[in-house]
Every structure is written in structure tokens, then in C-alpha cells.
Design a protein around this motif. Sequence first.
Motif, PDB file in Angstrom:
ATOM      1  N   GLY A  97       0.789  -1.223   0.000  1.00  8.06           N
ATOM      2  CA  GLY A  97       0.000   0.000   0.000  1.00  8.06           C
ATOM      3  C   GLY A  97       0.820   1.271   0.000  1.00  8.06           C
ATOM      4  N   ALA A  98       2.158   1.172   0.039  1.00 10.00           N
ATOM      5  CA  ALA A  98       3.030   2.352   0.128  1.00 10.00           C
ATOM      6  C   ALA A  98       3.175   3.055  -1.222  1.00 10.00           C
ATOM      7  CB  ALA A  98       4.405   1.959   0.645  1.00 10.00           C
ATOM      8  N   LEU A  99       3.063   4.377  -1.216  1.00  9.35           N
ATOM      9  CA  LEU A  99       3.352   5.177  -2.401  1.00  9.35           C
ATOM     10  C   LEU A  99       4.839   5.051  -2.683  1.00  9.35           C
ATOM     11  CD1 LEU A  99       2.275   7.203  -4.523  1.00  9.35           C
ATOM     12  CD2 LEU A  99       2.806   9.022  -2.883  1.00  9.35           C
ATOM     13  N   SER A 100       5.191   4.645  -3.902  1.00  9.33           N
ATOM     14  CA  SER A 100       6.568   4.295  -4.244  1.00  9.33           C
ATOM     15  C   SER A 100       6.933   4.824  -5.620  1.00  9.33           C
ATOM     16  CB  SER A 100       6.718   2.766  -4.244  1.00  9.33           C
ATOM     17  OG  SER A 100       6.261   2.199  -3.041  1.00  9.33           O
ATOM     18  N   PHE A 101       8.230   4.744  -5.951  1.00 15.89           N
ATOM     19  CA  PHE A 101       8.682   5.104  -7.298  1.00 15.89           C
ATOM     20  C   PHE A 101       9.784   4.146  -7.723  1.00 15.89           C
ATOM     21  CE2 PHE A 101      11.108   7.668  -4.317  1.00 15.89           C
ATOM     22  CZ  PHE A 101      12.415   7.623  -4.782  1.00 15.89           C
ATOM     23  N   THR A 102       9.905   3.945  -9.034  1.00 17.87           N
ATOM     24  CA  THR A 102      10.879   2.994  -9.566  1.00 17.87           C
ATOM     25  C   THR A 102      12.298   3.526  -9.449  1.00 17.87           C
ATOM     26  OG1 THR A 102      10.601   3.890 -11.798  1.00 17.87           O
ATOM     27  CG2 THR A 102       9.265   1.950 -11.216  1.00 17.87           C
ATOM     28  N   SER A 113       1.553  -4.790  -7.498  1.00 18.98           N
ATOM     29  CA  SER A 113       1.507  -3.343  -7.292  1.00 18.98           C
ATOM     30  C   SER A 113       0.367  -2.738  -8.105  1.00 18.98           C
ATOM     31  CB  SER A 113       2.828  -2.689  -7.713  1.00 18.98           C
ATOM     32  OG  SER A 113       3.886  -3.119  -6.893  1.00 18.98           O
ATOM     33  N   SER A 114       0.018  -1.492  -7.769  1.00 15.08           N
ATOM     34  CA  SER A 114      -1.029  -0.767  -8.483  1.00 15.08           C
ATOM     35  C   SER A 114      -0.418   0.405  -9.233  1.00 15.08           C
ATOM     36  CB  SER A 114      -2.072  -0.252  -7.484  1.00 15.08           C
ATOM     37  OG  SER A 114      -2.991   0.614  -8.109  1.00 15.08           O
ATOM     38  N   TYR A 115      -0.772   0.523 -10.513  1.00 10.89           N
ATOM     39  CA  TYR A 115      -0.301   1.625 -11.342  1.00 10.89           C
ATOM     40  C   TYR A 115      -1.194   2.851 -11.214  1.00 10.89           C
ATOM     41  CZ  TYR A 115       2.636  -1.849 -13.617  1.00 10.89           C
ATOM     42  OH  TYR A 115       3.567  -2.827 -13.871  1.00 10.89           O
ATOM     43  N   GLY A 116      -2.203   2.788 -10.373  1.00  4.22           N
ATOM     44  CA  GLY A 116      -3.110   3.912 -10.194  1.00  4.22           C
ATOM     45  C   GLY A 116      -4.550   3.445 -10.257  1.00  4.22           C
ATOM     46  N   PRO A 117      -5.445   4.305 -10.585  1.00  3.09           N
ATOM     47  CA  PRO A 117      -5.183   5.605 -11.187  1.00  3.09           C
ATOM     48  C   PRO A 117      -4.746   6.666 -10.175  1.00  3.09           C
ATOM     49  CG  PRO A 117      -7.547   5.243 -11.044  1.00  3.09           C
ATOM     50  CD  PRO A 117      -6.874   3.993 -10.561  1.00  3.09           C
ATOM     51  N   GLY A 133      -6.978   3.935  -6.787  1.00  2.22           N
ATOM     52  CA  GLY A 133      -6.955   2.495  -7.045  1.00  2.22           C
ATOM     53  C   GLY A 133      -7.341   1.709  -5.804  1.00  2.22           C
ATOM     54  N   TRP A 134      -7.648   0.450  -5.974  1.00  2.00           N
ATOM     55  CA  TRP A 134      -7.960  -0.489  -4.893  1.00  2.00           C
ATOM     56  C   TRP A 134      -9.020   0.054  -3.929  1.00  2.00           C
ATOM     57  CZ3 TRP A 134      -2.191  -1.793  -3.604  1.00  2.00           C
ATOM     58  CH2 TRP A 134      -1.695  -2.679  -4.550  1.00  2.00           C
ATOM     59  N   GLY A 135      -9.918   0.900  -4.411  1.00  2.37           N
ATOM     60  CA  GLY A 135     -10.982   1.440  -3.562  1.00  2.37           C
ATOM     61  C   GLY A 135     -10.564   2.609  -2.684  1.00  2.37           C
ATOM     62  N   ALA A 136      -9.343   3.106  -2.854  1.00  2.21           N
ATOM     63  CA  ALA A 136      -8.862   4.246  -2.055  1.00  2.21           C
ATOM     64  C   ALA A 136      -9.435   5.548  -2.592  1.00  2.21           C
ATOM     65  CB  ALA A 136      -7.336   4.305  -2.077  1.00  2.21           C
ATOM     66  N   SER A 137      -9.492   6.542  -1.729  1.00  2.00           N
ATOM     67  CA  SER A 137      -9.956   7.858  -2.153  1.00  2.00           C
ATOM     68  C   SER A 137      -8.871   8.912  -1.984  1.00  2.00           C
ATOM     69  CB  SER A 137     -11.194   8.258  -1.347  1.00  2.00           C
ATOM     70  OG  SER A 137     -10.868   8.303   0.024  1.00  2.00           O
ATOM     71  N   GLY A 138      -7.650   8.503  -1.798  1.00  2.00           N
ATOM     72  CA  GLY A 138      -6.567   9.458  -1.613  1.00  2.00           C
ATOM     73  C   GLY A 138      -5.389   8.803  -0.919  1.00  2.00           C
ATOM     74  N   GLY A 153      -1.423   4.677   0.060  1.00  2.00           N
ATOM     75  CA  GLY A 153      -2.777   4.853  -0.419  1.00  2.00           C
ATOM     76  C   GLY A 153      -3.687   4.702   0.788  1.00  2.00           C
ATOM     77  N   ALA A 154      -4.791   5.408   0.828  1.00  2.00           N
ATOM     78  CA  ALA A 154      -5.718   5.339   1.974  1.00  2.00           C
ATOM     79  C   ALA A 154      -6.466   4.001   1.915  1.00  2.00           C
ATOM     80  CB  ALA A 154      -6.682   6.515   1.951  1.00  2.00           C
ATOM     81  N   LEU A 155      -5.799   2.968   2.413  1.00  2.00           N
ATOM     82  CA  LEU A 155      -6.300   1.596   2.344  1.00  2.00           C
ATOM     83  C   LEU A 155      -6.380   0.990   3.742  1.00  2.00           C
ATOM     84  CD1 LEU A 155      -3.906   0.580  -0.550  1.00  2.00           C
ATOM     85  CD2 LEU A 155      -6.379   0.948  -0.775  1.00  2.00           C
TER      86      LEU A 155
END
Length: 188
Positions: A97-102, A113-117, A133-138, A153-155
Motif C-alpha cells: 500500500g506504500a506510495l513508491s517510485f521505480t 503493485s497498483s499503477y493507479g489511477p 486504485g484499490w478502492g482508495a480515495s486518496g 494509499g488510503a487503504l
Amino acid sequence: MKFTLTALALPLLATAAPAPPANPPFTVMAARSASPIHYLQLNAAGQKFWLGGTTASYCPSQVKDCPAGNQTVFAPGGTSMDTEVPGGQQVYIDPNGALSFTQAHSANIPAGSSYGPFVYEAGEPWSHYFYRGWGASGFMACPTEDNRWQVFGALANATVPKGDVNECLGFSAMAITYEGDVPAWQYI
């Protein structure tokens, strides 16, 4: 007569002025009133994102005129980082669930992993950045042992640093237009 010509020319001048880009590069600042994360800047470090701490970047010695690399800036749309490195650096949500970068020079993203949106929403006076993505709202920020807040992500089922997602704080990711040269060669 002069008044009439001036009155006619002003609307033409206003339409000739360039409009600000609808989807510019941007930085992110957290908004959550009466909390320890209110107005903290989002920073890239260790291929993750944090509120608090500093941006971590790198520029090879052979690169002439390296950017300062001290600001975390998203490319227009927020699906990648605003960098000079060939191939760029993509943004994603990892399986925890962590916001990450390559990593630079790699499009490798962990399986699951989730590519978004990821969504950039222009607004006045503030624009906003969301993960939907994954039902999150932010996004949410979760406390760590080193007094930073890791961004997820707010999961409800995120695997967070201290193990208790109830300690995390949802926040509004205010997107602030970045104007200037590309801010970093690469983030690390």
C-alpha cells in the motif's frame, strides 16, 4: 476615441496571454488541520514517499550542470517523477500500500503493485493529487520510528510501519504548481 481603442484592445490582450498549464509539474503539501502532518512537504527517499525528512536524489559526476535535487516534483499527471534520467521514474503503490517510485533506468515494479489511477485535479486556489486504485480515495500518512510519516494509499488493509493502520492520518494532497527547470537527475 482613445478610450474606445483601449477598451477594445484589453480583451484581445487578455486572450493572447498564455493560460497556465492545465496539468503542470507539481510538488505536494499535506493538509490535515490540527495534526502533526499539517503543511508538511512530501519528499521522495528510499524509493518511497514521506512527510517530513528530506528529498534524496543523485546525479552522476559526468553530468554537466546537475539539478539541485532538493525538491520532490511530480511530472504532469502525477504518474511519474519530474527527472532528467533516461527512462524516467514511474510512481506506483506497492503491494503493502506504500506510495513508491521505480529505481532509475528500470521499469521494474513489484508483482501485485497498483499503477493507479493517480489523478491530478486542477483547482483554485489549490489543485489536488489523489490515488483512486484499490478502492482508495486518496492518501494517508503513517508514523514511523524515525519521526517521519510514510505515505500510503488510503487503504484499510495497508501494511504500515508500526503495524496499526488506525495510527495513520488521511490527508488532502495539495498539488502546488512547480515552475522552473527539471528539479532532479534522479530520486533515490
